[in-house]
Design an enzyme around this catalytic site. Structure first.
Site, mmCIF file in Angstrom:
data_model
loop_
_atom_site.group_PDB
_atom_site.id
_atom_site.type_symbol
_atom_site.label_atom_id
_atom_site.label_comp_id
_atom_site.label_asym_id
_atom_site.label_seq_id
_atom_site.Cartn_x
_atom_site.Cartn_y
_atom_site.Cartn_z
ATOM 1 N N TYR A 284 0.840 -1.209 0.000
ATOM 2 C CA TYR A 284 0.000 0.000 0.000
ATOM 3 C C TYR A 284 0.877 1.262 0.000
ATOM 4 C CZ TYR A 284 -2.663 3.759 2.315
ATOM 5 O OH TYR A 284 -3.202 4.968 2.665
ATOM 6 N N GLY B 162 -2.592 8.146 4.611
ATOM 7 C CA GLY B 162 -3.626 7.435 5.356
ATOM 8 C C GLY B 162 -3.083 6.252 6.146
ATOM 9 N N SER C 280 -4.518 13.040 7.175
ATOM 10 C CA SER C 280 -5.371 12.483 6.133
ATOM 11 C C SER C 280 -6.782 12.194 6.638
ATOM 12 C CB SER C 280 -4.749 11.173 5.635
ATOM 13 O OG SER C 280 -5.694 10.417 4.909
ATOM 14 N N GLN D 214 -6.391 17.299 5.658
ATOM 15 C CA GLN D 214 -6.566 16.950 4.241
ATOM 16 C C GLN D 214 -7.918 16.295 4.078
ATOM 17 O OE1 GLN D 214 -6.279 13.327 3.177
ATOM 18 N NE2 GLN D 214 -7.228 14.025 1.280
ATOM 19 N N TYR E 246 -10.676 14.227 1.870
ATOM 20 C CA TYR E 246 -11.274 13.484 0.766
ATOM 21 C C TYR E 246 -12.760 13.729 0.944
ATOM 22 C CZ TYR E 246 -7.135 10.574 -0.365
ATOM 23 O OH TYR E 246 -5.916 10.108 -0.768
ATOM 24 N N THR F 110 -8.172 17.226 -1.560
ATOM 25 C CA THR F 110 -7.424 16.425 -2.550
ATOM 26 C C THR F 110 -8.355 16.068 -3.706
ATOM 27 O OG1 THR F 110 -5.937 15.531 -0.892
ATOM 28 C CG2 THR F 110 -6.156 14.268 -2.930
ATOM 29 N N LYS G 33 -5.214 20.226 -3.366
ATOM 30 C CA LYS G 33 -4.043 19.344 -3.489
ATOM 31 C C LYS G 33 -4.244 18.424 -4.689
ATOM 32 C CE LYS G 33 -1.447 15.895 -0.750
ATOM 33 N NZ LYS G 33 -1.711 14.603 -1.374
ATOM 34 N N SER H 162 0.884 18.401 -7.059
ATOM 35 C CA SER H 162 1.070 17.040 -6.551
ATOM 36 C C SER H 162 0.440 16.050 -7.513
ATOM 37 C CB SER H 162 0.395 16.908 -5.174
ATOM 38 O OG SER H 162 0.411 15.576 -4.722
ATOM 39 N N HIS I 281 0.107 12.954 -6.127
ATOM 40 C CA HIS I 281 -0.192 11.953 -5.108
ATOM 41 C C HIS I 281 0.972 10.964 -4.948
ATOM 42 C CE1 HIS I 281 -4.142 11.052 -3.040
ATOM 43 N NE2 HIS I 281 -3.415 10.057 -2.571
ATOM 44 N N ASP J 274 4.743 18.485 -3.730
ATOM 45 C CA ASP J 274 5.267 17.244 -3.157
ATOM 46 C C ASP J 274 5.463 16.232 -4.274
ATOM 47 O OD1 ASP J 274 2.984 15.505 -3.623
ATOM 48 O OD2 ASP J 274 1.993 16.378 -1.896
ATOM 49 N N GLY J 275 6.177 15.147 -3.961
ATOM 50 C CA GLY J 275 6.372 14.067 -4.927
ATOM 51 C C GLY J 275 7.826 13.763 -5.177
ATOM 52 N N ARG K 226 13.610 13.499 -1.749
ATOM 53 C CA ARG K 226 14.412 12.581 -0.926
ATOM 54 C C ARG K 226 15.712 13.214 -0.434
ATOM 55 N NH1 ARG K 226 10.056 10.910 -1.516
ATOM 56 N NH2 ARG K 226 9.366 8.976 -2.500
ATOM 57 N N ARG L 194 6.355 9.247 1.565
ATOM 58 C CA ARG L 194 7.031 7.991 1.931
ATOM 59 C C ARG L 194 8.236 8.179 2.862
ATOM 60 N NH1 ARG L 194 5.415 7.774 -3.285
ATOM 61 N NH2 ARG L 194 3.910 6.166 -3.883
HETATM 62 C C1 LIG Z 1 0.881 5.334 1.853
HETATM 63 C C2 LIG Z 1 0.423 6.669 1.345
HETATM 64 C C3 LIG Z 1 -0.826 7.133 1.694
HETATM 65 C C4 LIG Z 1 -1.254 8.371 1.228
HETATM 66 N N1 LIG Z 1 -2.483 8.827 1.630
HETATM 67 C C5 LIG Z 1 -2.907 10.051 1.204
HETATM 68 C C6 LIG Z 1 -4.145 10.566 1.666
HETATM 69 O O1 LIG Z 1 -4.839 9.952 2.463
HETATM 70 N N2 LIG Z 1 -4.513 11.787 1.205
HETATM 71 C C7 LIG Z 1 -3.757 12.512 0.324
HETATM 72 O O2 LIG Z 1 -4.141 13.615 -0.075
HETATM 73 N N3 LIG Z 1 -2.561 12.037 -0.102
HETATM 74 C C8 LIG Z 1 -2.124 10.834 0.319
HETATM 75 N N4 LIG Z 1 -0.899 10.382 -0.082
HETATM 76 C C9 LIG Z 1 -0.054 11.244 -0.941
HETATM 77 C C10 LIG Z 1 0.865 12.126 -0.094
HETATM 78 O O3 LIG Z 1 0.138 13.099 0.624
HETATM 79 C C11 LIG Z 1 1.881 12.862 -0.977
HETATM 80 O O4 LIG Z 1 1.181 13.571 -1.973
HETATM 81 C C12 LIG Z 1 2.894 11.912 -1.625
HETATM 82 O O5 LIG Z 1 3.160 10.810 -0.783
HETATM 83 C C13 LIG Z 1 4.204 12.646 -1.923
HETATM 84 O O6 LIG Z 1 5.076 11.813 -2.605
HETATM 85 P P1 LIG Z 1 6.274 10.996 -1.906
HETATM 86 O O7 LIG Z 1 5.641 9.817 -1.215
HETATM 87 O O8 LIG Z 1 7.118 10.593 -3.058
HETATM 88 O O9 LIG Z 1 6.970 11.916 -0.939
HETATM 89 C C14 LIG Z 1 -0.443 9.150 0.374
HETATM 90 C C15 LIG Z 1 0.833 8.674 0.043
HETATM 91 C C16 LIG Z 1 1.272 7.450 0.515
HETATM 92 C C17 LIG Z 1 2.646 6.985 0.153
#
Ligand SMILES: Cc1cc2nc3c(=O)[nH]c(=O)nc-3n(C[C@H](O)[C@H](O)[C@H](O)COP(=O)(O)O)c2cc1C
Length: 378
Positions: free
Chosen positions: A51, A106, A133, A154, A156, A182, A253, A275, A277, A308-309, A312, A332
């Site tokens: 996940y 989440g 989240s 955030q 949904y 989002t 977002k 973003s 996601h 974001d995205g 590292r 992550r």
């Molecule tokens: C496991 C996981 C769960 C996520 N859950 C949500 C969420 O519930 N709502 C949301 O807007 N973004 C969610 N995201 C996206 C993050 O907010 C963010 O946009 C993204 O992880 C940034 O990229 P990176 O993981 O490469 O840093 C999630 C990302 C991951 C990895």
């Protein structure tokens, strides 16, 4: 048998093989953010890891986010007195010591028993902004208590308007003043890597997925709200209605084009997050760092643009600031820290980002975030 033994000893001797002693056992041993990934992977049940790790379809957008940074190079200036460097920023009237914030992810109890509370305690210690989240495994009230202030929230969007009102009222009552809607998963998605990896986890995971008392959902923020969210039928009309409903700062977002950035301005958003996601929404998308310039140009400083995205390294953060971002979200990286070591892991991840950003700022001859401009990247 003989050839198998030979193969195994070849593997063990290979510089590519990750030996147990190469995996960090203490957050202090981490030399960079990526050191947390393998440590977390070893701790987390495969289905939960799936996940976290997944992108969508071929994971092309997921990889593009990282590759985008390699196309941008730094232009350092010399003989600048960089004995004092200030990484702080101000956003919506609050001063933060770092432009790096914790983005919404989440179900954090899937990665560590402390879940969002562990993340909140780390954010409190490091005075970092935390975005919570909608599908968190911990309520906004409990996170606010652990964080010592209300988190950014955030949303949904629940499918029924009554649910939207209920959620907004609850979040406002918890003291939140900043909310992110989002919008990038409304059309649906195919998390193929997650599906493939999860197959090999045959454990009964019911304990992670039981409904919270008084709710038909496993997610505390859905208590009292009918199931269903992120309707594919959502449009700017929905945003207008939400805009009228709350006086919280309301950001969008998941913006990936200058056209939508302009629409966000016209519809009264207080900012946006560029973003995709973390590559988890649509495949064959662009790296967010590559999207940033067209959005910044269109917005022209009229509201904050967060991004974001794939961040590292501190130098990745520097590049985004140079291109005009107001703040940088991570997903992550802190989940790896949390999964590997709980609160202490998240703290160390934030520390590494801070140390690396400070070093890059020194190396480039920039003493404050406002001094970081496009002149420092090419
Ligand atoms: C496991 C996981 C769960 C996520 N859950 C949500 C969420 O519930 N709502 C949301 O807007 N973004 C969610 N995201 C996206 C993050 O907010 C963010 O946009 C993204 O992880 C940034 O990229 P990176 O993981 O490469 O840093 C999630 C990302 C991951 C990895």
């Amino acid at each position: 048998m003989n050839s198998r033994r030979q193969f195994l000893s070849f593997l063990a001797a290979s510089p590519l093989a990750l030996r147990a002693q190469d995996v960090i056992a203490n957050p202090k041993d981490a030399l960079d953010i990526m050191d947390f990934e393998e440590a977390a992977r070893r701790n987390i049940p495969i289905a939960h890891w799936a996940y976290m790790a997944t992108g969508v379809d071929d994971d092309a957008t997921l990889h593009a986010n990282r590759e985008g940074f390699k196309k941008i190079r730094l232009r350092p200036r010399r003989l600048v007195d960089v004995s004092k460097v200030d990484t702080s920023i101000e956003l919506f009237g609050t001063k933060w010591p770092s432009p790096v914030y914790i983005s919404a992810c989440g179900s954090q109890k899937a990665f560590h028993a402390d879940g969002e509370i562990g993340t909140a305690r780390a954010a409190k210690t490091k005075n970092a902004a935390q975005m919570l989240s909608t599908v968190s495994s911990t309520s906004v009230e409990d996170v606010a208590a652990a964080l010592g202030r209300p988190p950014w929230y955030q949303m949904y969007a629940p499918s029924q308007w009554a649910g939207v009102e209920h959620m907004v009222q609850r979040v406002e009552a918890a003291g939140c003043t900043v909310m992110f809607l989002t919008v990038d998963v409304n059309p649906g998605r195919n998390t193929e890597t997650q599906k493939r990896l999860s197959k090999s986890d045959t454990r009964n995971c019911a304990s992670c997925h039981q409904a919270t008392p008084g709710s038909n959902s496993t997610k505390p923020m859905f208590a009292g709200i009918e199931r269903g969210m992120n309707s594919a039928g959502s449009s700017w009309e929905f945003f207008d209605r939400l805009r009228k409903l709350t006086r919280m700062k309301l950001l969008i977002k998941g913006i990936e084009t200058h056209e939508d950035a302009t629409l966000a301005l016209e519809h009264g958003a207080d900012g946006i997050v560029v973003s995709n996601h973390g590559g988890r929404a649509m495949d064959d998308g662009r790296a967010t760092i590559e999207i940033l310039p067209e959005v910044i140009e269109a917005v022209h400083g009229r509201f904050p643009v967060l991004v974001d995205g794939g961040f590292r390294r501190g130098s990745d953060v520097f590049k985004a600031l140079a291109l005009g971002a107001s703040a940088v979200g991570i997903g992550r990286p802190y989940l790896w820290g949390l999964g590997a070591f709980g609160q202490a892991g998240v703290e160390r991840v934030l520390d590494i980002f801070h140390a690396e950003l400070t070093l890059t700022m020194r190396q480039c001859g920039t003493r404050s975030v406002t001094e970081i401009t496009r002149a420092y990247v090419v």
